[in-house]
Design an enzyme around this catalytic site. Sequence first.
Site, PDB file in Angstrom:
ATOM      1  N   GLN A 101       6.781  -4.258  -0.936  1.00  0.00           N
ATOM      2  CA  GLN A 101       7.134  -3.125  -0.074  1.00  0.00           C
ATOM      3  C   GLN A 101       7.651  -3.646   1.267  1.00  0.00           C
ATOM      4  OE1 GLN A 101       4.468  -0.417   2.134  1.00  0.00           O
ATOM      5  NE2 GLN A 101       5.208   1.199   0.773  1.00  0.00           N
ATOM      6  N   TYR A 188       6.560   5.958   9.741  1.00  0.00           N
ATOM      7  CA  TYR A 188       7.093   4.673  10.179  1.00  0.00           C
ATOM      8  C   TYR A 188       8.611   4.769  10.384  1.00  0.00           C
ATOM      9  CZ  TYR A 188       2.366   3.200   9.075  1.00  0.00           C
ATOM     10  OH  TYR A 188       1.001   3.092   9.039  1.00  0.00           O
ATOM     11  N   ARG A 235       9.787   5.059  -0.909  1.00  0.00           N
ATOM     12  CA  ARG A 235       8.576   5.878  -0.787  1.00  0.00           C
ATOM     13  C   ARG A 235       8.723   6.897   0.335  1.00  0.00           C
ATOM     14  NH1 ARG A 235       2.038   4.646  -0.125  1.00  0.00           N
ATOM     15  NH2 ARG A 235       1.714   5.466  -2.208  1.00  0.00           N
ATOM     16  N   GLY A 331      -4.983   4.381  -5.659  1.00  0.00           N
ATOM     17  CA  GLY A 331      -5.257   3.521  -4.524  1.00  0.00           C
ATOM     18  C   GLY A 331      -6.680   3.022  -4.473  1.00  0.00           C
ATOM     19  N   ARG A 332      -7.577   3.828  -3.915  1.00  0.00           N
ATOM     20  CA  ARG A 332      -8.973   3.394  -3.771  1.00  0.00           C
ATOM     21  C   ARG A 332      -9.605   2.996  -5.102  1.00  0.00           C
ATOM     22  NH1 ARG A 332      -8.001   7.353  -0.092  1.00  0.00           N
ATOM     23  NH2 ARG A 332      -8.470   6.887   2.090  1.00  0.00           N
TER      24      ARG A 332
END
Length: 383
Positions: A101, A188, A235, A331-332
């Site tokens: 990424q 971002y 993304r 994810g987690r």
Amino acid sequence: MNHTPLLQPITLGRHTLKNRIVLPPLTRQRAAQPGDVATELMATYYAQRAGAGLLITEGAQIEPRGQGYAWTPGIYSQQQVDGWRQVTDAVHAAGGTIFAQLWHVGRVSHTALQPDGAAPVAPSAIQAQKVKAFVETGDGVGELVPPSMPQALSVDGIAEVVALYAQAAQNALDAGFDGVEIHAANGYLVNQFISQHANTRTDAYGGSLQNRLRFLREVVQAVAAVVGPERMGVRFAPLFSGTDQDRVYIGLVEDDPQATYLAAIRILQEAGVGYLSIAEADWDNAPELPDHFRRAVRQAFSGRILYAGRYTAERGARLVAAGLADLIGFGRPFIANPDLPARIANGWPLNAVEPATMYGGGEAGYTDYPAYAESTTQAKEAA
């Protein structure tokens, strides 16, 4: 629940992925210092999770100004490329496919993280709110701080950043990655250009939606020219009404998120981008993406579609079976369960994630989560 849809192979450009289960980008802040270099420990972490159909690395900043958090890895120096080569070699040896990424935080940074203590760069000189940067305050310790006031990029400066994305994409290929993902989500830099709230420019990069999408288009084209569009993803993180503003990254919720992101997705479609990644809100009681948006996304984009958020195997399998998703990121659950695909396939219980070791540190909470066979053996020995 039948998890079969998640376990079926699928093609992604030139790659055949062994299942639809994805390790999504997860910031872990364990790069070696100085230099923000990927390590042998990171290689172990990713290789442990190579049972995923696709692994996507944590965000790797494309230049020193792109860093907003201490100890995150870069992908702009030769030392960093060499560090990432350890990771890709380990993942490939374990039979995995891995994309890097590419990340630039823009205004979500602090002068302490910037070269020569300069102001962070952004589309406009608007300070980020409701978000923190993370700076080192001592050896292995740091603190969350409000981002510094940014400086607006000049038109020439924008061109330089686009070129840095292309160079980072080449660095990723040199490091052995199978492809790259552009981080255009979570407030971002790319997201800042897209947003009507972070971008108040009056030149060709601001004002109308198409102007605000210009930076995204140029980055996508520059990266595609290096890696090939079929070997890249992008993304986004569309946030709809009902979002708890205190939990939104910089509060970048557009007045019309569906129109904004469908226009952005059309850029990816025109470029032939291999996959689209949608990061959903992942906190308790977060708003669901509306079904009409998911259907519109599928209609607008013919490549692979990846969703990630608070997904269970059951919810992910339903979305794939409905034809609205091709890939699901966990994810987690993947942090705490290195063998997550096997656990899903066999219905084995999941380890719980330890929040205290999510960011920074060493092996604890990173490479020491046991696989199911290991955990059952340990339980028997303890009995």
